[in-house]
Design an enzyme around this catalytic site. Sequence first.
Site, PDB file in Angstrom:
ATOM      1  N   GLU A   1       1.908 -44.314  -0.330  1.00  0.00           N
ATOM      2  CA  GLU A   1       3.162 -43.791  -0.855  1.00  0.00           C
ATOM      3  C   GLU A   1       3.489 -42.438  -0.202  1.00  0.00           C
ATOM      4  O   GLU A   1       2.628 -41.840   0.458  1.00  0.00           O
ATOM      5  CB  GLU A   1       3.036 -43.606  -2.371  1.00  0.00           C
ATOM      6  CG  GLU A   1       2.725 -44.894  -3.135  1.00  0.00           C
ATOM      7  CD  GLU A   1       3.924 -45.831  -3.269  1.00  0.00           C
ATOM      8  OE1 GLU A   1       4.939 -45.641  -2.567  1.00  0.00           O
ATOM      9  OE2 GLU A   1       3.844 -46.758  -4.093  1.00  0.00           O
TER      10      GLU A   1
ATOM     11  N   ASN B   1      10.970 -46.578  -0.543  1.00  0.00           N
ATOM     12  CA  ASN B   1      10.652 -45.151  -0.414  1.00  0.00           C
ATOM     13  C   ASN B   1       9.886 -44.859   0.871  1.00  0.00           C
ATOM     14  O   ASN B   1       9.331 -43.767   1.019  1.00  0.00           O
ATOM     15  CB  ASN B   1       9.837 -44.675  -1.633  1.00  0.00           C
ATOM     16  CG  ASN B   1       8.499 -45.389  -1.744  1.00  0.00           C
ATOM     17  OD1 ASN B   1       8.190 -46.260  -0.937  1.00  0.00           O
ATOM     18  ND2 ASN B   1       7.712 -45.026  -2.736  1.00  0.00           N
TER      19      ASN B   1
ATOM     20  N   ASP C   1      -3.630 -54.841   1.336  1.00  0.00           N
ATOM     21  CA  ASP C   1      -3.824 -54.251   0.015  1.00  0.00           C
ATOM     22  C   ASP C   1      -4.062 -55.308  -1.057  1.00  0.00           C
ATOM     23  O   ASP C   1      -3.910 -56.505  -0.815  1.00  0.00           O
ATOM     24  CB  ASP C   1      -2.626 -53.350  -0.351  1.00  0.00           C
ATOM     25  CG  ASP C   1      -1.287 -53.942   0.087  1.00  0.00           C
ATOM     26  OD1 ASP C   1      -1.219 -55.162   0.313  1.00  0.00           O
ATOM     27  OD2 ASP C   1      -0.308 -53.181   0.209  1.00  0.00           O
TER      28      ASP C   1
ATOM     29  N   HIS D   1       7.167 -46.471   1.933  1.00  0.00           N
ATOM     30  CA  HIS D   1       5.719 -46.718   1.927  1.00  0.00           C
ATOM     31  C   HIS D   1       5.340 -47.845   2.886  1.00  0.00           C
ATOM     32  O   HIS D   1       6.145 -48.739   3.167  1.00  0.00           O
ATOM     33  CB  HIS D   1       5.180 -46.968   0.510  1.00  0.00           C
ATOM     34  CG  HIS D   1       5.555 -48.276  -0.107  1.00  0.00           C
ATOM     35  ND1 HIS D   1       6.024 -48.392  -1.402  1.00  0.00           N
ATOM     36  CD2 HIS D   1       5.520 -49.547   0.353  1.00  0.00           C
ATOM     37  CE1 HIS D   1       6.241 -49.651  -1.694  1.00  0.00           C
ATOM     38  NE2 HIS D   1       5.951 -50.380  -0.647  1.00  0.00           N
TER      39      HIS D   1
HETATM   40  C1  F6R Z   1       2.448 -55.646   0.763  1.00  0.00           C
HETATM   41  C2  F6R Z   1       2.682 -54.260   1.148  1.00  0.00           C
HETATM   42  C3  F6R Z   1       3.908 -53.517   0.754  1.00  0.00           C
HETATM   43  C4  F6R Z   1       5.187 -54.256   1.113  1.00  0.00           C
HETATM   44  C5  F6R Z   1       6.428 -53.448   0.718  1.00  0.00           C
HETATM   45  C6  F6R Z   1       7.690 -54.251   0.938  1.00  0.00           C
HETATM   46  O1  F6R Z   1       1.196 -56.114   1.235  1.00  0.00           O
HETATM   47  O2  F6R Z   1       1.819 -53.710   1.768  1.00  0.00           O
HETATM   48  O3  F6R Z   1       3.904 -52.252   1.359  1.00  0.00           O
HETATM   49  O4  F6R Z   1       5.212 -54.506   2.486  1.00  0.00           O
HETATM   50  O5  F6R Z   1       6.352 -53.073  -0.612  1.00  0.00           O
HETATM   51  O6  F6R Z   1       7.677 -55.370   0.098  1.00  0.00           O
HETATM   52  P1  F6R Z   1       8.793 -56.497   0.182  1.00  0.00           P
HETATM   53  O7  F6R Z   1       8.619 -57.192   1.486  1.00  0.00           O
HETATM   54  O8  F6R Z   1       8.492 -57.393  -0.999  1.00  0.00           O
HETATM   55  O9  F6R Z   1      10.096 -55.800   0.063  1.00  0.00           O
END
Ligand code: F6R
Length: 246
Positions: free
Chosen positions: A147, A140, A71, A142
Amino acid sequence: MSGRIDVLVLDDEAAVASAAAGLFAELIRRKPNAVLGLATGSTPEPISAEMVHLYRDTGLSFAKARAFNLDEYLGLDGDHDQSYRFFMQKRLFDSIDIRAWNTFIFDGTALDPEQECRAYEAKIRAVGGVDLWLLGIGGNGHIAFNEPGSDPASRARVVTPDEETVKANSRHFADPSAVPTRAMTAGVGTILDARQIVLVATGAHKADAVAQALEGPRSSDCPASLLQEHPDCTFLLDSAAASQLC
Ligand code: F6R
Protein backbone atom coordinates in the site's frame (compact mmCIF):
# COMPACT_ATOMS: atom_id res chain seq x y z
CA MET A 1 19.29 0.04 -11.70
CA SER A 2 17.21 2.47 -13.74
CA GLY A 3 14.61 2.02 -16.41
CA ARG A 4 11.78 3.45 -18.39
CA ILE A 5 8.36 1.91 -18.40
CA ASP A 6 7.09 0.87 -21.81
CA VAL A 7 3.40 1.62 -22.30
CA LEU A 8 1.10 -0.17 -24.71
CA VAL A 9 -2.44 1.13 -25.04
CA LEU A 10 -4.78 -1.46 -26.51
CA ASP A 11 -8.43 -1.32 -27.54
CA ASP A 12 -10.04 -3.30 -24.77
CA GLU A 13 -9.72 -5.81 -21.95
CA ALA A 14 -9.56 -8.74 -24.38
CA ALA A 15 -6.60 -7.24 -26.22
CA VAL A 16 -4.81 -6.60 -22.91
CA ALA A 17 -5.42 -10.21 -21.83
CA SER A 18 -4.18 -11.59 -25.10
CA ALA A 19 -1.01 -9.44 -25.03
CA ALA A 20 -0.24 -10.36 -21.40
CA ALA A 21 -0.81 -14.09 -21.95
CA GLY A 22 1.29 -13.80 -25.11
CA LEU A 23 4.26 -12.55 -23.06
CA PHE A 24 4.00 -15.61 -20.80
CA ALA A 25 3.67 -17.93 -23.81
CA GLU A 26 6.74 -16.41 -25.43
CA LEU A 27 8.71 -16.84 -22.20
CA ILE A 28 7.64 -20.47 -21.66
CA ARG A 29 8.44 -21.40 -25.26
CA ARG A 30 11.90 -19.92 -24.85
CA LYS A 31 12.41 -21.25 -21.33
CA PRO A 32 10.07 -24.16 -20.47
CA ASN A 33 11.08 -24.16 -16.79
CA ALA A 34 10.50 -20.42 -16.43
CA VAL A 35 9.55 -18.93 -13.09
CA LEU A 36 6.23 -17.13 -13.45
CA GLY A 37 4.96 -14.45 -11.10
CA LEU A 38 1.17 -14.37 -11.01
CA ALA A 39 -1.56 -12.16 -9.61
CA THR A 40 -5.21 -12.54 -8.68
CA GLY A 41 -8.05 -10.03 -8.95
CA SER A 42 -10.52 -9.08 -11.67
CA THR A 43 -7.97 -7.77 -14.17
CA PRO A 44 -5.97 -11.02 -14.50
CA GLU A 45 -9.09 -13.21 -14.88
CA PRO A 46 -9.25 -12.94 -18.69
CA ILE A 47 -5.47 -13.48 -18.78
CA SER A 48 -5.87 -16.80 -17.00
CA ALA A 49 -8.62 -17.73 -19.47
CA GLU A 50 -6.29 -16.87 -22.34
CA MET A 51 -3.50 -19.01 -20.83
CA VAL A 52 -5.93 -21.95 -20.57
CA HIS A 53 -6.82 -21.40 -24.22
CA LEU A 54 -3.12 -21.38 -25.19
CA TYR A 55 -2.61 -24.64 -23.27
CA ARG A 56 -5.66 -26.38 -24.77
CA ASP A 57 -5.51 -25.09 -28.32
CA THR A 58 -1.85 -24.42 -29.07
CA GLY A 59 -0.09 -27.04 -26.96
CA LEU A 60 1.65 -24.53 -24.70
CA SER A 61 2.91 -26.63 -21.78
CA PHE A 62 3.37 -25.42 -18.22
CA ALA A 63 4.67 -28.83 -17.12
CA LYS A 64 8.11 -27.55 -16.24
CA ALA A 65 7.14 -24.02 -15.16
CA ARG A 66 7.20 -22.80 -11.57
CA ALA A 67 4.67 -20.20 -10.40
CA PHE A 68 4.67 -17.79 -7.47
CA ASN A 69 1.67 -15.70 -6.50
CA LEU A 70 1.92 -12.19 -5.14
CA ASP A 71 -0.20 -12.44 -2.06
CA GLU A 72 -2.72 -14.23 0.13
CA TYR A 73 -5.16 -13.32 2.87
CA LEU A 74 -4.07 -14.19 6.36
CA GLY A 75 -6.54 -16.55 8.00
CA LEU A 76 -8.07 -18.06 4.88
CA ASP A 77 -7.53 -21.71 4.10
CA GLY A 78 -6.70 -22.58 0.49
CA ASP A 79 -10.13 -24.23 0.21
CA HIS A 80 -11.91 -21.00 1.15
CA ASP A 81 -13.59 -19.68 -1.99
CA GLN A 82 -12.15 -16.19 -1.45
CA SER A 83 -8.58 -17.32 -0.85
CA TYR A 84 -6.15 -16.51 -3.61
CA ARG A 85 -5.07 -20.18 -3.67
CA PHE A 86 -8.67 -21.15 -4.48
CA PHE A 87 -8.86 -18.44 -7.15
CA MET A 88 -5.69 -19.71 -8.84
CA GLN A 89 -6.76 -23.36 -8.73
CA LYS A 90 -10.18 -22.61 -10.27
CA ARG A 91 -9.11 -19.98 -12.80
CA LEU A 92 -5.83 -21.49 -13.94
CA PHE A 93 -3.94 -24.28 -12.23
CA ASP A 94 -6.71 -26.94 -12.44
CA SER A 95 -7.06 -26.31 -16.18
CA ILE A 96 -3.42 -26.46 -17.30
CA ASP A 97 -0.61 -28.98 -16.85
CA ILE A 98 1.37 -27.09 -14.21
CA ARG A 99 2.48 -29.45 -11.41
CA ALA A 100 0.90 -28.79 -8.01
CA TRP A 101 4.30 -28.87 -6.31
CA ASN A 102 5.51 -26.10 -8.59
CA THR A 103 2.84 -23.60 -7.49
CA PHE A 104 3.80 -21.39 -4.57
CA ILE A 105 1.25 -19.28 -2.72
CA PHE A 106 1.53 -18.18 0.89
CA ASP A 107 -0.34 -20.54 3.21
CA GLY A 108 -3.00 -18.28 4.71
CA THR A 109 -3.25 -20.54 7.75
CA ALA A 110 0.49 -20.70 8.47
CA LEU A 111 1.07 -20.79 12.23
CA ASP A 112 4.05 -18.47 11.85
CA PRO A 113 3.20 -16.05 9.00
CA GLU A 114 6.52 -14.16 9.26
CA GLN A 115 8.36 -17.45 8.82
CA GLU A 116 6.05 -18.26 5.89
CA CYS A 117 7.16 -14.97 4.30
CA ARG A 118 10.84 -15.76 4.82
CA ALA A 119 10.32 -19.22 3.32
CA TYR A 120 8.61 -17.64 0.29
CA GLU A 121 11.60 -15.36 -0.34
CA ALA A 122 13.97 -18.32 0.11
CA LYS A 123 12.01 -20.40 -2.42
CA ILE A 124 12.18 -17.61 -4.99
CA ARG A 125 15.93 -17.39 -4.47
CA ALA A 126 16.27 -21.18 -4.68
CA VAL A 127 14.69 -21.30 -8.15
CA GLY A 128 16.88 -18.43 -9.40
CA GLY A 129 14.37 -15.56 -9.24
CA VAL A 130 11.18 -14.71 -11.07
CA ASP A 131 11.42 -14.35 -14.86
CA LEU A 132 8.19 -12.44 -15.50
CA TRP A 133 5.87 -10.97 -12.91
CA LEU A 134 2.28 -10.06 -13.73
CA LEU A 135 0.85 -7.23 -11.65
CA GLY A 136 -2.47 -5.47 -11.31
CA ILE A 137 -2.78 -2.02 -9.74
CA GLY A 138 -5.08 -0.78 -7.00
CA GLY A 139 -7.04 2.48 -7.26
CA ASN A 140 -4.56 3.89 -4.72
CA GLY A 141 -1.55 2.71 -6.72
CA HIS A 142 -0.87 -0.43 -4.68
CA ILE A 143 0.92 -3.40 -6.20
CA ALA A 144 0.27 -6.77 -4.55
CA PHE A 145 -0.67 -5.66 -1.00
CA ASN A 146 2.06 -3.00 -0.96
CA GLU A 147 0.00 0.00 0.00
CA PRO A 148 1.06 3.67 -0.19
CA GLY A 149 3.98 4.20 2.17
CA SER A 150 5.55 0.80 1.42
CA ASP A 151 9.33 0.72 1.50
CA PRO A 152 10.84 0.36 -2.01
CA ALA A 153 13.18 -2.29 -0.57
CA SER A 154 10.45 -4.20 1.28
CA ARG A 155 10.43 -7.98 1.18
CA ALA A 156 7.64 -10.49 1.75
CA ARG A 157 5.84 -9.68 4.98
CA VAL A 158 2.58 -9.52 6.85
CA VAL A 159 0.62 -6.34 6.11
CA THR A 160 -2.64 -4.62 6.95
CA PRO A 161 -4.29 -3.56 3.67
CA ASP A 162 -5.70 -0.03 3.52
CA GLU A 163 -9.37 0.46 4.27
CA GLU A 164 -9.92 1.44 0.62
CA THR A 165 -8.44 -1.90 -0.52
CA VAL A 166 -10.48 -3.93 1.95
CA LYS A 167 -13.59 -2.09 0.75
CA ALA A 168 -12.75 -2.66 -2.94
CA ASN A 169 -12.13 -6.37 -2.29
CA SER A 170 -15.34 -6.78 -0.29
CA ARG A 171 -17.22 -6.94 -3.61
CA HIS A 172 -16.13 -10.57 -3.88
CA PHE A 173 -17.37 -11.58 -0.42
CA ALA A 174 -20.96 -12.64 0.33
CA ASP A 175 -20.49 -10.97 3.73
CA PRO A 176 -18.49 -7.77 3.11
CA SER A 177 -17.46 -7.63 6.76
CA ALA A 178 -15.70 -11.00 6.34
CA VAL A 179 -12.78 -9.62 4.29
CA PRO A 180 -9.60 -10.47 6.20
CA THR A 181 -7.83 -7.38 7.46
CA ARG A 182 -4.34 -8.86 7.26
CA ALA A 183 -2.46 -10.46 4.41
CA MET A 184 0.92 -11.77 3.32
CA THR A 185 2.47 -10.08 0.33
CA ALA A 186 5.56 -10.07 -1.83
CA GLY A 187 7.43 -6.85 -1.07
CA VAL A 188 8.18 -4.06 -3.52
CA GLY A 189 11.80 -5.23 -3.48
CA THR A 190 10.70 -8.82 -4.16
CA ILE A 191 8.77 -7.61 -7.21
CA LEU A 192 11.56 -5.33 -8.48
CA ASP A 193 13.94 -8.32 -8.43
CA ALA A 194 11.97 -9.99 -11.25
CA ARG A 195 13.77 -9.97 -14.58
CA GLN A 196 10.66 -8.66 -16.37
CA ILE A 197 7.43 -7.08 -15.13
CA VAL A 198 4.11 -6.55 -16.87
CA LEU A 199 1.42 -4.49 -15.17
CA VAL A 200 -2.11 -4.70 -16.53
CA ALA A 201 -4.86 -2.16 -15.95
CA THR A 202 -8.30 -1.90 -17.50
CA GLY A 203 -11.16 0.49 -16.88
CA ALA A 204 -11.53 4.18 -16.11
CA HIS A 205 -11.38 3.51 -12.35
CA LYS A 206 -7.67 2.73 -12.78
CA ALA A 207 -6.85 5.82 -14.89
CA ASP A 208 -5.76 8.06 -12.01
CA ALA A 209 -3.48 5.42 -10.43
CA VAL A 210 -1.97 4.61 -13.84
CA ALA A 211 -1.23 8.30 -14.51
CA GLN A 212 0.36 8.67 -11.07
CA ALA A 213 2.48 5.57 -11.60
CA LEU A 214 3.74 6.63 -15.03
CA GLU A 215 3.83 10.40 -14.86
CA GLY A 216 4.07 11.16 -11.16
CA PRO A 217 7.30 11.16 -9.18
CA ARG A 218 8.83 7.84 -8.19
CA SER A 219 7.51 7.71 -4.68
CA SER A 220 6.18 5.28 -2.08
CA ASP A 221 3.01 7.41 -2.10
CA CYS A 222 2.15 5.50 -5.27
CA PRO A 223 3.84 2.09 -4.96
CA ALA A 224 3.37 1.34 -8.69
CA SER A 225 5.52 4.40 -9.50
CA LEU A 226 8.44 2.53 -7.90
CA LEU A 227 8.40 0.33 -11.03
CA GLN A 228 9.94 3.31 -12.87
CA GLU A 229 13.32 2.09 -11.66
CA HIS A 230 12.90 -1.38 -13.22
CA PRO A 231 14.90 -2.00 -16.41
CA ASP A 232 12.23 -4.10 -18.16
CA CYS A 233 8.71 -3.11 -17.21
CA THR A 234 5.69 -2.79 -19.49
CA PHE A 235 2.24 -1.42 -18.73
CA LEU A 236 -0.54 -2.97 -20.83
CA LEU A 237 -3.56 -0.68 -20.68
CA ASP A 238 -6.94 -0.42 -22.30
CA SER A 239 -7.92 3.02 -23.54
CA ALA A 240 -10.03 3.76 -20.45
CA ALA A 241 -7.14 3.03 -18.06
CA ALA A 242 -4.88 5.20 -20.24
CA SER A 243 -7.37 8.07 -20.43
CA GLN A 244 -5.60 10.35 -17.94
CA LEU A 245 -2.15 10.07 -19.51
CA CYS A 246 -0.79 13.26 -21.05
C1 F6R B 1 -3.88 -9.36 -6.41
C2 F6R B 1 -3.11 -8.14 -6.15
C3 F6R B 1 -3.74 -6.79 -6.13
C4 F6R B 1 -4.56 -6.50 -7.38
C5 F6R B 1 -5.16 -5.10 -7.33
C6 F6R B 1 -6.09 -4.87 -8.51
O1 F6R B 1 -3.06 -10.51 -6.35
O2 F6R B 1 -1.95 -8.27 -5.91
O3 F6R B 1 -2.75 -5.82 -5.97
O4 F6R B 1 -3.74 -6.62 -8.51
O5 F6R B 1 -5.86 -4.91 -6.15
O6 F6R B 1 -7.17 -5.75 -8.42
P1 F6R B 1 -8.26 -5.87 -9.57
O7 F6R B 1 -7.58 -6.46 -10.76
O8 F6R B 1 -9.31 -6.79 -8.98
O9 F6R B 1 -8.76 -4.50 -9.81
